[in-house]
Design a protein around this motif. Structure first.
Motif, PDB file in Angstrom:
ATOM      1  N   ARG A  74      -1.691   6.537  -3.673  1.00 31.97           N
ATOM      2  CA  ARG A  74      -2.494   7.668  -3.212  1.00 31.97           C
ATOM      3  C   ARG A  74      -2.481   7.820  -1.699  1.00 31.97           C
ATOM      4  N   ALA A  75      -2.282   6.736  -0.981  1.00 33.47           N
ATOM      5  CA  ALA A  75      -2.263   6.776   0.489  1.00 33.47           C
ATOM      6  C   ALA A  75      -1.008   6.066   0.978  1.00 33.47           C
ATOM      7  N   PRO A  76       0.159   6.619   0.712  1.00 33.36           N
ATOM      8  CA  PRO A  76       1.414   5.951   1.087  1.00 33.36           C
ATOM      9  C   PRO A  76       1.529   5.814   2.596  1.00 33.36           C
ATOM     10  N   GLY A  77       2.104   4.692   3.005  1.00 31.44           N
ATOM     11  CA  GLY A  77       2.300   4.456   4.424  1.00 31.44           C
ATOM     12  C   GLY A  77       1.085   3.924   5.141  1.00 31.44           C
ATOM     13  N   ARG A  78       0.000   3.684   4.421  1.00 30.89           N
ATOM     14  CA  ARG A  78      -1.225   3.163   5.014  1.00 30.89           C
ATOM     15  C   ARG A  78      -1.516   1.771   4.466  1.00 30.89           C
ATOM     16  N   GLN A  79      -1.935   0.868   5.344  1.00 24.42           N
ATOM     17  CA  GLN A  79      -2.270  -0.478   4.894  1.00 24.42           C
ATOM     18  C   GLN A  79      -3.559  -0.474   4.072  1.00 24.42           C
TER      19      GLN A  79
END
Length: 291
Positions: A168-173
């Motif tokens: 749901r939040a690609p590219g976020r840790q």
């Protein structure tokens, strides 16, 4: 599951000792956890000399957050349930793990507050396999169901929730946090060597016996404790030692004059000042350590 079972049992005993529940209710809850009267009665009797008054009712304003939506996603044993709150411009995403009653409105509100603070959040319901926390009209039976779960089930479900956050939040840790039982599960997820966590924040959660955190090399850990919470604080030194041995970035914060579950604004131990300070600390920690 021995650590979890012992912890949930001690929750009932401490609630009784603090005057939050009557003796009959304490015995009922202990029975649901599989503790027979021959053991339960002397456990409660040992508390009765404390003479602690009932805790005051909660007070103080709680900052509002964004609304959450009910979602489902794929787990290792079937469909998992949760509450999702999306930040407008997320700085990272957070897995929120509930207390020993399952996913409640309070935990949903935490996800909403995180989203308002810039972190998309997923609050998982670890009672999904039983139909979800909403199917339990008796909170004590929800606790008993958590206690009866198969070993390893919760960590596997939490890993699936991390998968969902990354989707749901690609590219976020991703960070993980939890309260009480959920704080303990946050420690267990770290001890299981979950490599995808950039940060973690267990709130007054029991550290698992013999826990080794060396597998979670990337996580910066903020441990939140309460000065009056002697039961959970008994494992604080072990947690600190494990963090140091694993070489993890960490900070341990103990809030003075606060007790167990002080962050829960719906509970009788709610401490508004400590809760506000802890939330500010939490957001600063995630802002610093999530990329």
């Amino acid at each position: 599951m021995a650590d979890i079972s012992g912890y949930l049992t001690s929750e009932v005993v401490v609630d009784y000792a603090d005057g939050l529940i009557e003796r009959r209710e304490a015995l009922r809850r202990l029975a649901l956890l599989g503790v027979g009267a021959a053991v339960a009665v002397p456990m409660l009797a040992a508390c009765e000399s404390n003479g602690k008054p009932a805790a005051p009712a909660p007070s103080g304003d709680v900052p509002t957050g964004l609304p959450t939506e009910a979602i489902t996603f794929t787990g290792p044993r079937g469909t998992l349930q949760g509450a999702w709150a999306a930040a407008a411009d997320p700085k990272g995403s957070v897995l929120v793990i509930h207390e020993n009653r399952g996913l409640t409105d309070h935990i949903r509100s935490v996800a909403g507050r995180l989203a308002a603070s810039g972190f998309s959040a997923l609050a998982i319901d670890l009672l999904s396999e039983e139909g979800g926390a909403a199917t339990f009209t008796d909170p004590a039976k929800a606790t008993a169901a958590l206690n009866a779960a198969a070993p390893g089930r919760f960590v596997a479900d939490l890993r699936a929730a991390v998968d969902e956050l990354l989707r749901r939040a690609p590219g976020r840790q991703v960070a993980a946090m939890g309260f009480c039982f959920g704080g303990g599960m946050t420690w267990q997820l770290l001890a299981a060597g979950e490599p995808r966590l950039g940060a973690a924040a267990p709130f007054y959660g029991p550290f698992p016996g013999g826990g080794d955190l060396s597998g979670s090399k990337g996580a910066a850990v903020l441990g939140i404790y309460a000065e009056k919470d002697a039961r959970v604080n008994a494992s604080r030194d072990a947690a600190t030692q494990a963090l140091e041995q694993a070489g993890l970035t960490h900070e341990i914060v103990t809030y003075p004059d606060a007790d167990h579950a002080f962050f829960n604004d719906t509970g009788q131990r709610y401490a508004p000042q400590a809760a506000a300070q802890a939330y500010e600390k939490l957001i600063g920690w995630f802002t610093t350590h999530l990329r």
